[in-house]
Design a protein around this motif. Structure first.
Motif, PDB file in Angstrom:
ATOM      1  N   LYS A  51       0.831  -1.204   0.000  1.00 36.61           N
ATOM      2  CA  LYS A  51       0.000   0.000   0.000  1.00 36.61           C
ATOM      3  C   LYS A  51       0.865   1.253   0.000  1.00 36.61           C
ATOM      4  CE  LYS A  51      -3.816   2.270   2.399  1.00 36.61           C
ATOM      5  NZ  LYS A  51      -3.148   3.588   2.425  1.00 36.61           N
ATOM      6  N   ASP A  78       0.629   4.039  -2.890  1.00 34.73           N
ATOM      7  CA  ASP A  78       0.366   5.440  -2.561  1.00 34.73           C
ATOM      8  C   ASP A  78       1.491   6.341  -3.071  1.00 34.73           C
ATOM      9  OD1 ASP A  78      -1.958   4.680  -1.349  1.00 34.73           O
ATOM     10  OD2 ASP A  78      -1.156   4.739   0.693  1.00 34.73           O
ATOM     11  N   ASP A  86       1.188   9.336  -5.869  1.00 34.77           N
ATOM     12  CA  ASP A  86       1.632  10.711  -5.614  1.00 34.77           C
ATOM     13  C   ASP A  86       2.681  11.157  -6.627  1.00 34.77           C
ATOM     14  OD1 ASP A  86      -0.062  10.776  -3.456  1.00 34.77           O
ATOM     15  OD2 ASP A  86       1.490  10.270  -1.992  1.00 34.77           O
TER      16      ASP A  86
END
Length: 418
Positions: free
Chosen positions: A248, A252, A256
């Motif tokens: 995760k 993420d 970004d």
């Protein structure tokens, strides 16, 4: 990672059977933020029977998923314990001080601080901890506890010593596992490590198998990219399945950095539009920069073939994508600005573009060689290897794009006409 890949099956096959229900895992501290494991499954719900059953099912699925190893859960299995309960009425009837009786039990089985020592060379008191080591139970049988209690004596008010087996009852009990919570919700956790594979592919396989296995028992709806909402068909109990762990964090980070990459593309494009007053020229510069991504992807594929392990596209690879945007745009700007100045002096467009590309080839080449040599030391680093590969192969692709594709595109149509 390669060493762990080799010794893990040896350790597990030779040692896991030495102690019943033991779990042997080899883990590596993550390069990024601290996480429990590469892949973590979190189950949220209030019905512990359903959670325990679901926990066991998911553990079985993860254990059968190719590329996943060291599957485990943080939940405790219920286990049998023996509680020592003082028979207060009998102790008082026999004249035994309850505090002495309780202290003796603690000394025998748990131990306690009985005094403190003061030292001139130490600023704090040193506690003196005492435990009757010979009476510390080594097993879990009721008979052993009875024998140990029979060997302990406690004085009464008349000075007689009473065996503690006459004053303490042994009561069997079941100790439930600890209840974990996160974000004010009850939670159970399953962890798994990846073995020389990317985290995404085993996750996709495991998620598909989970949905197939649970569709007869639960109503399943997706949430976000991978998470699942489960509703038990009989009890209507809601269960939330959330994927976490290093996977995760990686996703993420990629999201970004991907947003930052797109933002950089848009900003560079509009800056070029303001500078050249031309969408076509700005598009050519952006296309030359975008072509370097092909070199980055090709470079990771080559490195994956060259190294003995698996070479992944990492977050630092994405950082290399963003850093290349400025380098690649600069190479295209050198050729375009020089060609425009030559055309203003009267040179034809084709000759100006050819002369500009030939003249600027040397500084572009030297810049690329500098980047390649400076980044070569990063390629084998476990954290910054992706950044090094991105800079090396992206710069090489940028050089080809700047000296081949950009001049060809400039010569097409009336883009460079003055």
């Amino acid at each position: 990672e390669l060493m762990v890949h080799r010794i893990r099956p040896i350790l597990q096959s030779n040692c896991s059977n030495m102690v019943e229900n033991s779990s042997i895992k080899l883990v590596e501290e993550p390069a990024g933020p601290p996480v429990l494991a590469d892949i973590v499954v979190e189950l949220y719900g209030n019905n512990y029977e359903i959670l325990n059953s679901l926990n066991a099912t998911i553990r079985d699925i993860l254990s059968q998923t190719k590329g996943l190893v060291d599957v485990d859960t943080l939940e405790d299995e219920p286990y049998e314990i023996f509680k020592l309960k003082v028979n207060t009425k009998r102790a008082l009837a026999m004249g035994v001080d309850l505090k002495v009786l309780n202290d003796t039990l603690y000394l025998a089985y748990e131990g306690m601080v009985i005094e403190a020592q003061n030292r001139d060379d130490y600023p704090w008191q040193v506690p003196l901890f005492l435990r009757l080591e010979n009476h510390k139970p080594s097993g879990d049988s009721k008979e052993e506890l009875e024998n140990l209690l029979a060997s302990l004596f406690v004085p009464n008010a008349q000075g007689a010593f009473i065996p503690m087996i006459e004053l303490v009852n042994i009561e069997p009990s079941i100790q439930e596992g600890a209840i974990f919570s996160k974000n004010l919700q009850n939670m159970q956790t399953i962890t798994a490590q990846t073995d020389l594979v990317s985290q995404v592919y085993p996750l996709i396989d495991a998620r598909r198998a989970i949905m197939e296995r649970l569709e007869s028992e639960f109503e399943i709806t997706t949430q976000g990219l991978f998470n699942l909402n489960l509703i038990h068909k009989e009890t209507k109990e809601p269960i939330k399945l959330v994927w976490d762990g290093e996977m995760k964090v990686t996703l993420d980070t990629f999201a970004d950095l991907g947003s930052a990459f797109i933002t950089a593309l848009v900003i560079i494009f509009f800056l070029m539009v303001i500078y050249y007053k031309s969408f076509a020229l700005s598009g050519i510069i952006l296309m030359g920069s975008f072509l370097s991504i092909i070199g980055v992807i090709l470079g990771h594929w080559v490195m994956d073939l060259a190294v003995s392990g698996t070479f992944f596209v990492t977050a630092t690879s994405m950082i290399g994508f963003i850093a290349l945007m400025g380098i690649n745009s600069r190479n295209s700007l050198l050729i375009i600005d020089f060609a425009k100045s030559l055309m203003q002096e009267g040179m034809s467009k084709k000759d100006a573009i050819a002369h500009a590309a030939a003249t600027r080839a040397k500084p572009i080449f030297l810049t690329v060689i500098t980047v390649v040599l400076a980044s070569a030391m990063l390629t084998l680093d476990p954290v910054f290897g992706g950044l090094g590969v991105s800079l090396i192969f992206g710069s090489l692709a940028s050089m080809v794009a700047s000296l081949v594709f950009v001049p060809v595109l400039l010569d097409m149509g009336k883009i460079m006409d003055i």
